[in-house]
Enzyme design. Structure first.
Site, PDB file in Angstrom:
ATOM      1  N   TYR A 184     -11.533   2.106  10.256  1.00 12.33           N
ATOM      2  CA  TYR A 184     -12.696   2.604   9.510  1.00 12.33           C
ATOM      3  C   TYR A 184     -13.120   1.670   8.375  1.00 12.33           C
ATOM      4  O   TYR A 184     -14.054   1.972   7.648  1.00 12.33           O
ATOM      5  CB  TYR A 184     -12.446   4.010   8.957  1.00 12.33           C
ATOM      6  CG  TYR A 184     -11.143   4.206   8.212  1.00 12.33           C
ATOM      7  CD1 TYR A 184     -10.992   3.784   6.900  1.00 12.33           C
ATOM      8  CD2 TYR A 184     -10.069   4.834   8.824  1.00 12.33           C
ATOM      9  CE1 TYR A 184      -9.808   3.964   6.222  1.00 12.33           C
ATOM     10  CE2 TYR A 184      -8.877   5.038   8.150  1.00 12.33           C
ATOM     11  CZ  TYR A 184      -8.752   4.607   6.851  1.00 12.33           C
ATOM     12  OH  TYR A 184      -7.560   4.785   6.188  1.00 12.33           O
ATOM     13  N   LYS A 185     -12.454   0.534   8.242  1.00 13.48           N
ATOM     14  CA  LYS A 185     -12.857  -0.429   7.217  1.00 13.48           C
ATOM     15  C   LYS A 185     -13.803  -1.455   7.857  1.00 13.48           C
ATOM     16  O   LYS A 185     -14.957  -1.162   8.124  1.00 13.48           O
ATOM     17  CB  LYS A 185     -11.627  -1.080   6.599  1.00 13.48           C
ATOM     18  CG  LYS A 185     -10.668  -0.081   5.911  1.00 13.48           C
ATOM     19  CD  LYS A 185      -9.480  -0.780   5.305  1.00 13.48           C
ATOM     20  CE  LYS A 185      -8.402   0.183   4.828  1.00 13.48           C
ATOM     21  NZ  LYS A 185      -8.841   1.061   3.742  1.00 13.48           N
ATOM     22  N   PHE A 240       0.855  -1.185   0.000  1.00 11.52           N
ATOM     23  CA  PHE A 240       0.000   0.000   0.000  1.00 11.52           C
ATOM     24  C   PHE A 240       0.891   1.235   0.000  1.00 11.52           C
ATOM     25  O   PHE A 240       1.808   1.347   0.816  1.00 11.52           O
ATOM     26  CB  PHE A 240      -0.927   0.000   1.212  1.00 11.52           C
ATOM     27  CG  PHE A 240      -2.019   1.022   1.107  1.00 11.52           C
ATOM     28  CD1 PHE A 240      -3.072   0.824   0.233  1.00 11.52           C
ATOM     29  CD2 PHE A 240      -1.972   2.182   1.838  1.00 11.52           C
ATOM     30  CE1 PHE A 240      -4.076   1.777   0.108  1.00 11.52           C
ATOM     31  CE2 PHE A 240      -2.967   3.138   1.716  1.00 11.52           C
ATOM     32  CZ  PHE A 240      -4.029   2.940   0.845  1.00 11.52           C
ATOM     33  N   ASP A 284       0.925  -4.495   8.874  1.00 13.08           N
ATOM     34  CA  ASP A 284      -0.182  -3.571   8.658  1.00 13.08           C
ATOM     35  C   ASP A 284      -1.443  -4.422   8.490  1.00 13.08           C
ATOM     36  O   ASP A 284      -1.594  -5.140   7.502  1.00 13.08           O
ATOM     37  CB  ASP A 284       0.068  -2.710   7.417  1.00 13.08           C
ATOM     38  CG  ASP A 284      -1.000  -1.649   7.218  1.00 13.08           C
ATOM     39  OD1 ASP A 284      -2.105  -1.779   7.792  1.00 13.08           O
ATOM     40  OD2 ASP A 284      -0.747  -0.680   6.480  1.00 13.08           O
ATOM     41  N   ARG A 297     -12.613  -3.911  -7.561  1.00  9.21           N
ATOM     42  CA  ARG A 297     -12.464  -4.496  -6.223  1.00  9.21           C
ATOM     43  C   ARG A 297     -13.805  -4.448  -5.501  1.00  9.21           C
ATOM     44  O   ARG A 297     -14.443  -3.391  -5.419  1.00  9.21           O
ATOM     45  CB  ARG A 297     -11.404  -3.728  -5.428  1.00  9.21           C
ATOM     46  CG  ARG A 297     -11.007  -4.366  -4.122  1.00  9.21           C
ATOM     47  CD  ARG A 297      -9.931  -3.569  -3.423  1.00  9.21           C
ATOM     48  NE  ARG A 297     -10.428  -2.276  -2.941  1.00  9.21           N
ATOM     49  CZ  ARG A 297      -9.815  -1.535  -2.027  1.00  9.21           C
ATOM     50  NH1 ARG A 297      -8.652  -1.939  -1.527  1.00  9.21           N
ATOM     51  NH2 ARG A 297     -10.315  -0.387  -1.630  1.00  9.21           N
TER      52      ARG A 297
END
Length: 404
Positions: free
Chosen positions: A218-219, A123, A193, A363
């Site tokens: 927040y996911k 990422f 991560d 995705r």
């Protein structure tokens, strides 16, 4: 699979009761919870209480009535989700800030080792932060190699292996225990991560003997846009590692107002500035959902939802780039297509919200707490129809002016 088959799975779904605990818009199939989780119904009331009663009525007294302890209290609520002890997790700041602190601390811990090793295509912010972090430690460097070359790149100069547990594009998952052991065998630490893992798949940092981990909330944890992130530091490292961002909340006596810095004991030393209380209130209400969630049931449902979309994508002629083996992936599915952006926009126009990742990835997130099997089956039908009719060719779907 037929609609009736999907409904039969929903009727037997042990997680179906959680769907009503989220505020889901009518007519929307939300397949982007891997980027921003849906709103838990408990959150608005929690924020209202934090503003009206705690801030409005209690004013500054609320610091002594729960605010000051929020980072540790929320850390203790996240700890069981990642297999940690309550005193090994702290909440606050952002994932990027925690990454910076952990990378610099790991490099300073053993000055004889100078290399941070990571994966090409990680990422982007992880690599961006790592670039900045190594610049703060004399002699340190960042080494980025292809995934297939990571094992051979571990050597006696590797201080830290920096890995994202589940890849944000493909959903490929590293074996947490195996890669931690591999790094330790080379004398290196590992920083994980968990941003695309936590709340999506089972995690056990204790069993894996993990050193350090960060993650956003927040996911899959549904803490709200920009919700505070978490940092895990194994208890065995806590007194030996130093937070390079020595803010007052990480001081041993923050309200003694001393000029010199003395780090607090345990995870409190990783705090920096004043915690964002309103954001903490949102996240805490979301975390309270997790007290009675069966991770085995969540994992099984994620695999079933994946299979439904994988079959639809195959019938549509799309190339799935996510691993077929459920143990080797996270909880999203990705298809590669030269017109992936247009497909994403065409799906959104039909009320199926997924996202696009440059240059050619569609995705779709699979969040078992609030998605039904019928939702995902219907999304697959929309996907097949769009491909079969070439509806994605409509001019409005080619205008790249949106986030997703």
């Amino acid at each position: 699979m037929t609609r009736e088959d999907a409904r039969a799975l929903d009727a037997a779904d042990p997680l179906a009761r959680f769907r009503d605990r989220f505020a889901l818009p009518n007519g929307i199939i939300y397949l982007d919870g891997n980027s921003l989780g849906a709103l838990p119904r408990a959150v608005p009331a929690a924020i209202a209480d934090a503003t009206t009663r705690q801030w409005g009525d209690r004013l500054i007294r609320s610091w002594n009535e729960g605010w000051i302890d929020a980072p540790e209290r929320l850390g203790a609520k996240i700890a069981p989700i990642i297999g940690a002890a309550a005193d090994e997790v702290i909440v606050g700041d952002t994932t990027s800030t925690h990454l910076f602190k952990a990378i610099v601390a790991a490099l300073r811990h053993d000055p004889a080792r100078r290399t941070v090793l990571s994966e090409a295509g990680n990422f982007p912010t992880d690599l961006h932060i790592a670039e900045g972090a190594v610049a703060c430690v004399p002699g340190a460097r960042l080494k980025v190699v292809d995934r297939a070359a990571l094992a051979d790149a571990l050597d006696d100069d590797t201080a830290l292996l920096l890995l994202t547990h589940v890849h944000y594009k493909t959903s490929d998952r590293f074996d947490l225990a195996a890669w931690t052991a591999r790094a330790h065998a080379a004398g290196a630490l590992v920083l994980w991560d968990f941003s695309h893992s936590v709340g999506a798949i089972p995690l056990d940092v204790t069993a894996a003997n993990a050193d350090l981990a960060v993650g956003c909330s927040y996911k899959y944890l549904n803490g709200g846009p920009g919700a505070p992130a978490f940092l895990y530091v194994a208890r065995r490292h806590q007194e030996a590692f130093a937070n390079p961002v020595s803010g007052w909340m990480g001081h041993a006596e923050p309200f003694a107002f001393q000029d010199g810095y003395r780090p607090a004991a345990g995870m409190k030393r990783w705090l920096v500035g004043t915690p964002s209380i309103l954001a903490m209130a949102s996240l805490e209400a979301a975390l309270d959902l997790w007290t009675d969630i069966d991770m085995a049931a969540l994992t099984a449902k994620s695999a079933a939802l994946f299979d439904i979309l994988a079959a639809a994508g195959a019938l549509a002629g799309l190339a799935c780039v996510s691993p077929a083996d459920a143990a080797s992936r996270g909880s999203h599915i990705s298809f590669r297509a030269p017109h992936a952006y247009e497909l994403t926009q065409a799906l959104i126009a039909r009320g199926v919200i997924g996202d696009f990742r440059d240059p050619d990835i569609l995705r779709l997130g699979l969040t078992p707490l609030y998605l039904s099997h019928e939702d995902v089956w219907q999304a697959g039908e929309h996907l097949r129809a769009i491909v079969a009719s070439e509806a994605w060719r409509a001019p409005e779907f080619g205008e790249r002016n949106t986030v997703t």
